[in-house]
Design a protein around this motif. Structure first.
Motif, PDB file in Angstrom:
ATOM      1  N   LEU A  26     -36.479  21.425  43.377  1.00 51.37           N
ATOM      2  CA  LEU A  26     -35.285  21.148  42.585  1.00 51.37           C
ATOM      3  C   LEU A  26     -34.723  19.810  43.021  1.00 51.37           C
ATOM      4  CD1 LEU A  26     -33.313  24.510  42.800  1.00 51.37           C
ATOM      5  CD2 LEU A  26     -34.352  23.536  40.776  1.00 51.37           C
ATOM      6  N   ASP A  27     -34.220  19.039  42.070  1.00 47.68           N
ATOM      7  CA  ASP A  27     -33.635  17.744  42.403  1.00 47.68           C
ATOM      8  C   ASP A  27     -32.548  17.425  41.399  1.00 47.68           C
ATOM      9  OD1 ASP A  27     -33.214  15.375  43.755  1.00 47.68           O
ATOM     10  OD2 ASP A  27     -35.272  14.654  43.559  1.00 47.68           O
ATOM     11  N   ASN A  28     -31.831  16.376  41.687  1.00 46.61           N
ATOM     12  CA  ASN A  28     -30.751  15.893  40.832  1.00 46.61           C
ATOM     13  C   ASN A  28     -31.091  14.477  40.418  1.00 46.61           C
ATOM     14  OD1 ASN A  28     -28.276  14.476  40.179  1.00 46.61           O
ATOM     15  ND2 ASN A  28     -27.184  16.264  40.912  1.00 46.61           N
ATOM     16  N   LYS A  29     -30.907  14.168  39.154  1.00 44.66           N
ATOM     17  CA  LYS A  29     -31.280  12.841  38.650  1.00 44.66           C
ATOM     18  C   LYS A  29     -30.242  11.761  38.932  1.00 44.66           C
ATOM     19  CE  LYS A  29     -29.521  13.968  34.109  1.00 44.66           C
ATOM     20  NZ  LYS A  29     -29.818  14.276  32.751  1.00 44.66           N
ATOM     21  N   LYS A  35     -37.627  14.117  42.283  1.00 45.33           N
ATOM     22  CA  LYS A  35     -38.911  14.637  42.755  1.00 45.33           C
ATOM     23  C   LYS A  35     -39.105  16.103  42.369  1.00 45.33           C
ATOM     24  CE  LYS A  35     -39.234  11.479  46.695  1.00 45.33           C
ATOM     25  NZ  LYS A  35     -38.304  10.511  46.192  1.00 45.33           N
ATOM     26  N   GLY A  36     -38.173  16.634  41.617  1.00 43.11           N
ATOM     27  CA  GLY A  36     -38.258  18.023  41.195  1.00 43.11           C
ATOM     28  C   GLY A  36     -37.509  18.225  39.897  1.00 43.11           C
ATOM     29  N   ALA A  37     -37.554  19.424  39.406  1.00 40.79           N
ATOM     30  CA  ALA A  37     -36.875  19.777  38.163  1.00 40.79           C
ATOM     31  C   ALA A  37     -35.397  20.027  38.435  1.00 40.79           C
ATOM     32  CB  ALA A  37     -37.509  21.036  37.574  1.00 40.79           C
ATOM     33  N   SER A  38     -34.575  19.781  37.423  1.00 42.82           N
ATOM     34  CA  SER A  38     -33.158  20.109  37.548  1.00 42.82           C
ATOM     35  C   SER A  38     -32.974  21.604  37.260  1.00 42.82           C
ATOM     36  CB  SER A  38     -32.325  19.282  36.571  1.00 42.82           C
ATOM     37  OG  SER A  38     -32.462  19.785  35.245  1.00 42.82           O
ATOM     38  N   ASP A  41     -33.120  22.164  33.578  1.00 37.62           N
ATOM     39  CA  ASP A  41     -34.507  22.007  33.140  1.00 37.62           C
ATOM     40  C   ASP A  41     -35.274  23.314  33.366  1.00 37.62           C
ATOM     41  OD1 ASP A  41     -36.930  20.302  32.497  1.00 37.62           O
ATOM     42  OD2 ASP A  41     -37.411  20.778  34.578  1.00 37.62           O
ATOM     43  N   LEU A  42     -35.025  23.948  34.490  1.00 39.89           N
ATOM     44  CA  LEU A  42     -35.712  25.201  34.798  1.00 39.89           C
ATOM     45  C   LEU A  42     -35.327  26.320  33.838  1.00 39.89           C
ATOM     46  CD1 LEU A  42     -35.675  25.200  38.695  1.00 39.89           C
ATOM     47  CD2 LEU A  42     -37.626  24.824  37.184  1.00 39.89           C
ATOM     48  N   LEU A  43     -34.086  26.308  33.338  1.00 41.45           N
ATOM     49  CA  LEU A  43     -33.699  27.303  32.339  1.00 41.45           C
ATOM     50  C   LEU A  43     -34.541  27.163  31.079  1.00 41.45           C
ATOM     51  CD1 LEU A  43     -29.801  27.362  32.570  1.00 41.45           C
ATOM     52  CD2 LEU A  43     -31.388  29.190  33.183  1.00 41.45           C
ATOM     53  N   LEU A  44     -34.738  25.918  30.629  1.00 45.05           N
ATOM     54  CA  LEU A  44     -35.557  25.695  29.431  1.00 45.05           C
ATOM     55  C   LEU A  44     -37.016  26.060  29.696  1.00 45.05           C
ATOM     56  CD1 LEU A  44     -34.061  22.366  28.027  1.00 45.05           C
ATOM     57  CD2 LEU A  44     -33.498  24.726  27.401  1.00 45.05           C
ATOM     58  N   ARG A  45     -37.510  25.730  30.860  1.00 47.98           N
ATOM     59  CA  ARG A  45     -38.876  26.120  31.223  1.00 47.98           C
ATOM     60  C   ARG A  45     -38.999  27.639  31.274  1.00 47.98           C
ATOM     61  NH1 ARG A  45     -41.655  21.757  34.911  1.00 47.98           N
ATOM     62  NH2 ARG A  45     -40.312  19.968  34.534  1.00 47.98           N
ATOM     63  N   GLY A  46     -37.945  28.280  31.749  1.00 45.63           N
ATOM     64  CA  GLY A  46     -37.940  29.736  31.857  1.00 45.63           C
ATOM     65  C   GLY A  46     -38.031  30.429  30.509  1.00 45.63           C
ATOM     66  N   ILE A  47     -37.263  29.948  29.530  1.00 52.16           N
ATOM     67  CA  ILE A  47     -37.310  30.580  28.207  1.00 52.16           C
ATOM     68  C   ILE A  47     -38.660  30.318  27.545  1.00 52.16           C
ATOM     69  CG2 ILE A  47     -36.202  28.706  26.893  1.00 52.16           C
ATOM     70  CD1 ILE A  47     -34.735  30.868  25.279  1.00 52.16           C
ATOM     71  N   ALA A  48     -39.228  29.130  27.755  1.00 51.21           N
ATOM     72  CA  ALA A  48     -40.560  28.835  27.198  1.00 51.21           C
ATOM     73  C   ALA A  48     -41.619  29.727  27.841  1.00 51.21           C
ATOM     74  CB  ALA A  48     -40.906  27.362  27.402  1.00 51.21           C
ATOM     75  N   GLY A  75     -32.808  21.582  24.673  1.00 58.17           N
ATOM     76  CA  GLY A  75     -31.479  22.131  24.899  1.00 58.17           C
ATOM     77  C   GLY A  75     -30.433  21.093  24.543  1.00 58.17           C
ATOM     78  N   PHE A  76     -29.408  21.536  23.870  1.00 60.70           N
ATOM     79  CA  PHE A  76     -28.320  20.649  23.444  1.00 60.70           C
ATOM     80  C   PHE A  76     -27.051  21.051  24.177  1.00 60.70           C
ATOM     81  CE2 PHE A  76     -31.403  21.013  20.077  1.00 60.70           C
ATOM     82  CZ  PHE A  76     -31.624  19.700  19.719  1.00 60.70           C
ATOM     83  N   ARG A  77     -26.428  20.050  24.828  1.00 58.54           N
ATOM     84  CA  ARG A  77     -25.223  20.290  25.603  1.00 58.54           C
ATOM     85  C   ARG A  77     -24.058  19.533  24.977  1.00 58.54           C
ATOM     86  NH1 ARG A  77     -27.801  19.149  31.531  1.00 58.54           N
ATOM     87  NH2 ARG A  77     -26.046  20.287  32.361  1.00 58.54           N
ATOM     88  N   GLU A  78     -22.866  19.991  25.270  1.00 56.67           N
ATOM     89  CA  GLU A  78     -21.671  19.337  24.759  1.00 56.67           C
ATOM     90  C   GLU A  78     -21.312  18.182  25.687  1.00 56.67           C
ATOM     91  OE1 GLU A  78     -17.072  20.572  23.898  1.00 56.67           O
ATOM     92  OE2 GLU A  78     -18.617  22.100  23.638  1.00 56.67           O
ATOM     93  N   ASP A  79     -21.355  16.946  25.161  1.00 60.98           N
ATOM     94  CA  ASP A  79     -21.071  15.765  25.976  1.00 60.98           C
ATOM     95  C   ASP A  79     -19.688  15.856  26.615  1.00 60.98           C
ATOM     96  OD1 ASP A  79     -23.508  14.584  25.417  1.00 60.98           O
ATOM     97  OD2 ASP A  79     -22.748  13.431  23.723  1.00 60.98           O
ATOM     98  N   GLY A  80     -19.648  15.570  27.895  1.00 64.36           N
ATOM     99  CA  GLY A  80     -18.390  15.516  28.616  1.00 64.36           C
ATOM    100  C   GLY A  80     -17.808  16.859  29.015  1.00 64.36           C
TER     101      GLY A  80
END
Length: 140
Positions: A26-29, A35-38, A41-48, A75-80
């Protein structure tokens, strides 16, 4: 189910390990090259992954085998917004094989509407939509 996490650098890189010893980084961008998934990101990978396992299992019970299965998830998030959760998730199932389209559609529908635990959990927070294509043709 149990997961353990340990920090492995001075920033935001973590190693997670499940009870079977499988490791996911796991990492933060926010700093440098991740060097890892956020976690999101893992939630989207999980549903797939969850829905794909279901689809393969359901089709096998129907005695059909796929040549290929891909899922594109956005995945679509609400900006801000804080927290910045997913408000909408779109999955596009792309399948290939000599399988009747009605069976493929039924397998995906059963996964998304009944069996996929990740989908059922996330639908409490986000609108989830999906499409299905088989051998390049949209299945309705």
């Amino acid at each position: 189910m149990k997961i353990s996490l340990k920090r492995i650098n001075d920033n935001y890189l973590f190693e997670t390990t499940n009870e079977r010893g499988n490791i996911v980084l796991l990492d933060n961008k926010s700093e440098g090259e991740p060097k890892g998934a956020s976690p999101m990101d893992l939630l989207l990978r999980g549903i797939a992954g969850c829905s794909s396992i279901d689809v393969v299992m359901i089709l096998r019970k129907m005695q059909h085998e796929l040549e290929d299965l891909r899922v594109e998830v956005e995945g679509f998030r609400e900006d801000g917004a804080v927290p910045n959760v997913f408000k909408k998730i779109q999955l596009d199932f792309i399948l290939k094989g000599d399988v009747p389209s009605a069976k493929v559609k039924r397998a995906v529908d059963l996964s998304m509407e009944k069996y996929c635990s990740v989908s059922k959990m996330l639908e409490k927070a986000a609108e989830i939509n999906y499409s299905v294509s088989l051998n390049g043709e949209i299945v309705e």
